[in-house]
Design a protein around this motif. Structure first.
Motif, PDB file in Angstrom:
ATOM      1  N   PRO A 148       0.838  -1.164   0.151  1.00  0.00           N
ATOM      2  CA  PRO A 148      -0.189  -0.127   0.175  1.00  0.00           C
ATOM      3  C   PRO A 148       0.740   1.274  -0.194  1.00  0.00           C
ATOM      4  O   PRO A 148       1.769   1.398   0.833  1.00  0.00           O
ATOM      5  CB  PRO A 148      -0.730  -0.167   1.098  1.00  0.00           C
ATOM      6  CG  PRO A 148      -0.896  -1.567   1.632  1.00  0.00           C
ATOM      7  CD  PRO A 148       0.672  -2.195   1.353  1.00  0.00           C
ATOM      8  N   GLY A 149       0.329   2.128  -1.014  1.00  0.00           N
ATOM      9  CA  GLY A 149       1.545   3.364  -0.909  1.00  0.00           C
ATOM     10  C   GLY A 149       1.262   4.376   0.340  1.00  0.00           C
ATOM     11  O   GLY A 149       2.123   4.741   0.640  1.00  0.00           O
ATOM     12  N   ASP A 150       0.069   4.144   0.927  1.00  0.00           N
ATOM     13  CA  ASP A 150      -0.040   5.018   2.219  1.00  0.00           C
ATOM     14  C   ASP A 150       0.919   4.543   3.363  1.00  0.00           C
ATOM     15  O   ASP A 150       1.269   5.562   4.230  1.00  0.00           O
ATOM     16  CB  ASP A 150      -1.476   5.226   2.554  1.00  0.00           C
ATOM     17  CG  ASP A 150      -2.185   3.826   2.903  1.00  0.00           C
ATOM     18  OD1 ASP A 150      -1.426   2.804   2.422  1.00  0.00           O
ATOM     19  OD2 ASP A 150      -3.237   3.609   3.119  1.00  0.00           O
ATOM     20  N   LEU A 151       1.155   3.237   3.275  1.00  0.00           N
ATOM     21  CA  LEU A 151       2.122   2.639   4.126  1.00  0.00           C
ATOM     22  C   LEU A 151       3.361   3.337   4.066  1.00  0.00           C
ATOM     23  O   LEU A 151       4.124   3.707   4.875  1.00  0.00           O
ATOM     24  CB  LEU A 151       2.192   1.030   4.136  1.00  0.00           C
ATOM     25  CG  LEU A 151       2.774   0.305   5.378  1.00  0.00           C
ATOM     26  CD1 LEU A 151       1.937   0.894   6.569  1.00  0.00           C
ATOM     27  CD2 LEU A 151       2.820  -0.854   4.925  1.00  0.00           C
ATOM     28  N   ILE A 152       3.950   3.424   3.001  1.00  0.00           N
ATOM     29  CA  ILE A 152       5.084   4.153   2.688  1.00  0.00           C
ATOM     30  C   ILE A 152       5.093   5.647   2.926  1.00  0.00           C
ATOM     31  O   ILE A 152       6.058   6.246   3.552  1.00  0.00           O
ATOM     32  CB  ILE A 152       5.580   3.772   1.149  1.00  0.00           C
ATOM     33  CG1 ILE A 152       5.847   2.464   0.545  1.00  0.00           C
ATOM     34  CG2 ILE A 152       7.154   4.561   0.876  1.00  0.00           C
ATOM     35  CD1 ILE A 152       6.854   1.550   1.326  1.00  0.00           C
ATOM     36  N   GLU A 153       4.099   6.183   2.466  1.00  0.00           N
ATOM     37  CA  GLU A 153       4.055   7.501   2.906  1.00  0.00           C
ATOM     38  C   GLU A 153       3.900   7.892   4.405  1.00  0.00           C
ATOM     39  O   GLU A 153       4.653   8.841   4.962  1.00  0.00           O
ATOM     40  CB  GLU A 153       2.549   8.143   2.223  1.00  0.00           C
ATOM     41  CG  GLU A 153       2.697   8.257   1.037  1.00  0.00           C
ATOM     42  CD  GLU A 153       3.748   9.163   0.106  1.00  0.00           C
ATOM     43  OE1 GLU A 153       4.178  10.262   0.905  1.00  0.00           O
ATOM     44  OE2 GLU A 153       4.318   8.874  -0.711  1.00  0.00           O
ATOM     45  N   ALA A 154       3.297   6.833   5.177  1.00  0.00           N
ATOM     46  CA  ALA A 154       3.288   6.996   6.501  1.00  0.00           C
ATOM     47  C   ALA A 154       4.657   7.060   7.032  1.00  0.00           C
ATOM     48  O   ALA A 154       5.013   7.679   7.782  1.00  0.00           O
ATOM     49  CB  ALA A 154       2.301   6.242   7.234  1.00  0.00           C
ATOM     50  N   ALA A 155       5.415   6.016   6.662  1.00  0.00           N
ATOM     51  CA  ALA A 155       6.883   5.950   7.021  1.00  0.00           C
ATOM     52  C   ALA A 155       7.517   7.182   7.010  1.00  0.00           C
ATOM     53  O   ALA A 155       8.374   7.574   7.828  1.00  0.00           O
ATOM     54  CB  ALA A 155       7.365   4.667   6.465  1.00  0.00           C
ATOM     55  N   LYS A 156       7.672   7.593   5.603  1.00  0.00           N
ATOM     56  CA  LYS A 156       8.455   8.937   5.309  1.00  0.00           C
ATOM     57  C   LYS A 156       7.939  10.021   6.150  1.00  0.00           C
ATOM     58  O   LYS A 156       8.977  10.931   6.562  1.00  0.00           O
ATOM     59  CB  LYS A 156       8.130   9.178   3.841  1.00  0.00           C
ATOM     60  CG  LYS A 156       8.616   8.206   2.812  1.00  0.00           C
ATOM     61  CD  LYS A 156       8.536   8.555   1.351  1.00  0.00           C
ATOM     62  CE  LYS A 156       9.102   7.586   0.486  1.00  0.00           C
ATOM     63  NZ  LYS A 156       8.806   8.050  -1.151  1.00  0.00           N
ATOM     64  N   ILE A 157       6.608  10.307   6.526  1.00  0.00           N
ATOM     65  CA  ILE A 157       5.996  11.285   7.297  1.00  0.00           C
ATOM     66  C   ILE A 157       6.571  11.037   8.705  1.00  0.00           C
ATOM     67  O   ILE A 157       6.996  12.213   9.334  1.00  0.00           O
ATOM     68  CB  ILE A 157       4.533  11.420   7.258  1.00  0.00           C
ATOM     69  CG1 ILE A 157       4.032  11.829   5.794  1.00  0.00           C
ATOM     70  CG2 ILE A 157       4.145  12.287   8.488  1.00  0.00           C
ATOM     71  CD1 ILE A 157       2.595  11.740   5.601  1.00  0.00           C
ATOM     72  N   ASP A 158       6.653  10.083   9.021  1.00  0.00           N
ATOM     73  CA  ASP A 158       7.476   9.702  10.473  1.00  0.00           C
ATOM     74  C   ASP A 158       8.849   9.838  10.655  1.00  0.00           C
ATOM     75  O   ASP A 158       9.493   9.751  11.582  1.00  0.00           O
ATOM     76  CB  ASP A 158       6.939   8.523  10.878  1.00  0.00           C
ATOM     77  CG  ASP A 158       5.551   8.277  11.259  1.00  0.00           C
ATOM     78  OD1 ASP A 158       5.048   9.053  11.567  1.00  0.00           O
ATOM     79  OD2 ASP A 158       4.930   7.047  11.323  1.00  0.00           O
TER      80      ASP A 158
END
Length: 280
Positions: A170-180
Motif C-alpha cells: 500500500p502506498g499510504d504505508l510508505i507515505e506514513a513511514a516517510k512522514i514519520d
C-alpha cells in the motif's frame, strides 16, 4: 447452479484425477517398491529389502554429490534472491523503459536448460582459455560455471515475482513511514521486506527446489567432469541407474532419498518463511 455443481463435480474431477493417478501416483508407488528390489527391468524385480539403501551412503560419489549440491544450492539461493530483489526494487522506481528491462531480464528463463548449458559452456570456456583452463579443469570452475548459469536463468523470473510483491505494498504505508521520518534503509528493512515476505517465500521455495533438482544444465555444461567431481545429485542418480549395471535398484533408492530430502528441506523453508509474513 451450486446444486448442479455439487451433484456433477465427480464427473468433471474424475478425468483429471485419473490422469494424476496414472501419471504421478502409480509411477511413484512403483518407484518406491523398486527401490527395495534388485532388477534390470520392472518385470524381473526381486525384493531384497533395505540392501539398496545401505549401499547409498557407502557410495563415495553420492556423498560427494550430496555435499556439492548442498553448497551449490545455498550459494544460488542467496545470490538469485538478493539480485532479483535488488533488480525488482530498481525497476519499480518508475523511470522510463522499465518494461523493456523487465522483458530482457525475463527472457533467459524461456531458453531450455540443455541449450543454456551448451551456450554457457562455449562462453565460459572461451574466457577460461586465456588462463589455459576449462570448466572441466577442476570442480571449482564447474561449480562457479553452474552458479553463473543458474543465476543468469533464474534472476529474471524471480524478479517478476518480487515486482508483483513490491507493487502490492500500500502506498499510504510508505507515505506514513516517510512522514514519520524513516530513512530509505529503514523503510526497506521495516516496511518493504516484511510486506514482500510472501514473494520471498515463493522465490526461496522455487530457487531451493530448482537448485537441488538441477540436471540438464549440469549435463550440458560439465557432464560431471572432471572425474564426476562437478556432478550434482540428479546427474549422479541418472548415472547410477543407467550407467552402472546391477545398480538399478540403488539408483531408484537414491531417487527416493532425493525426493524425501528435497521435500523435507522445501517444507521446512516454507514453514520458516511463512512465519515471518505479515497480514496486510
Amino acid at each position: 447452479m451450486e446444486k448442479a455443481i455439487r451433484r456433477y463435480w465427480p464427473i468433471f474431477v474424475l478425468p483429471t484425477f485419473l490422469a494424476f493417478i496414472l501419471g504421478f501416483i502409480a509411477p511413484f508407488a512403483m518407484g518406491v517398491y523398486l527401490s527395495f528390489c534388485k532388477f534390470t527391468t520392472v518385470t524381473d524385480a526381486k525384493f531384497i529389502g533395505f540392501s539398496n539403501y545401505l549401499k547409498i551412503f557407502t557410495d563415495a560419489s553420492f556423498v560427494h554429490a550430496l555435499w556439492y549440491t548442498a553448497i551449490f544450492t545455498v550459494v544460488t539461493v542467496v545470490l538469485i534472491n538478493v539480485f532479483a530483489f535488488a533488480v525488482a526494487l530498481l525497476l519499480t522506481k518508475g523511470f522510463r523503459g522499465t518494461n523493456i528491462f523487465r522483458t530482457v531480464f525475463f527472457m533467459p528463463n524461456l531458453i531450455g536448460g540443455i541449450i543454456l548449458g551448451y551456450i554457457w559452456q562455449l562462453l565460459l570456456n572461451g574466457v577460461l582459455l586465456y588462463m589455459n583452463r576449462t570448466l572441466t579443469y577442476s570442480s571449482v570452475y564447474g561449480f562457479w560455471g553452474l552458479v553463473i548459469l543458474m543465476c543468469w536463468q533464474q534472476i529474471g523470473y524471480m524478479m517478476i515475482i518480487y515486482i508483483a510483491g513490491i507493487q502490492n505494498i500500500p502506498g499510504d504505508l510508505i507515505e506514513a513511514a516517510k512522514i514519520d521520518g524513516a530513512t530509505s534503509g529503514q523503510i526497506l528493512k521495516n516496511v518493504t521486506i516484511p510486506m514482500v515476505m510472501p514473494s520471498i517465500t515463493i522465490c526461496t521455495f522455487l530457487t531451493l527446489t530448482n537448485s537441488f533438482k538441477l540436471f540438464d544444465q549440469n549435463l550440458a555444461l560439465t557432464n560431471g567432469e572432471p572425474s564426476n567431481m562437478s556432478e550434482l545429485l540428479a546427474l549422479n542418480i541418472f548415472r547410477t541407474f543407467y550407467g552402472r549395471t546391477g545398480w538399478e535398484g540403488v539408483g531408484q533408492a537414491k531417487a527416493v532419498v532425493f525426493f524425501l530430502l528435497v521435500a523435507a528441506i522445501a517444507l521446512t523453508q516454507n514453514w520458516l518463511t511463512r512465519r515471518k509474513e505479515v497480514q496486510q
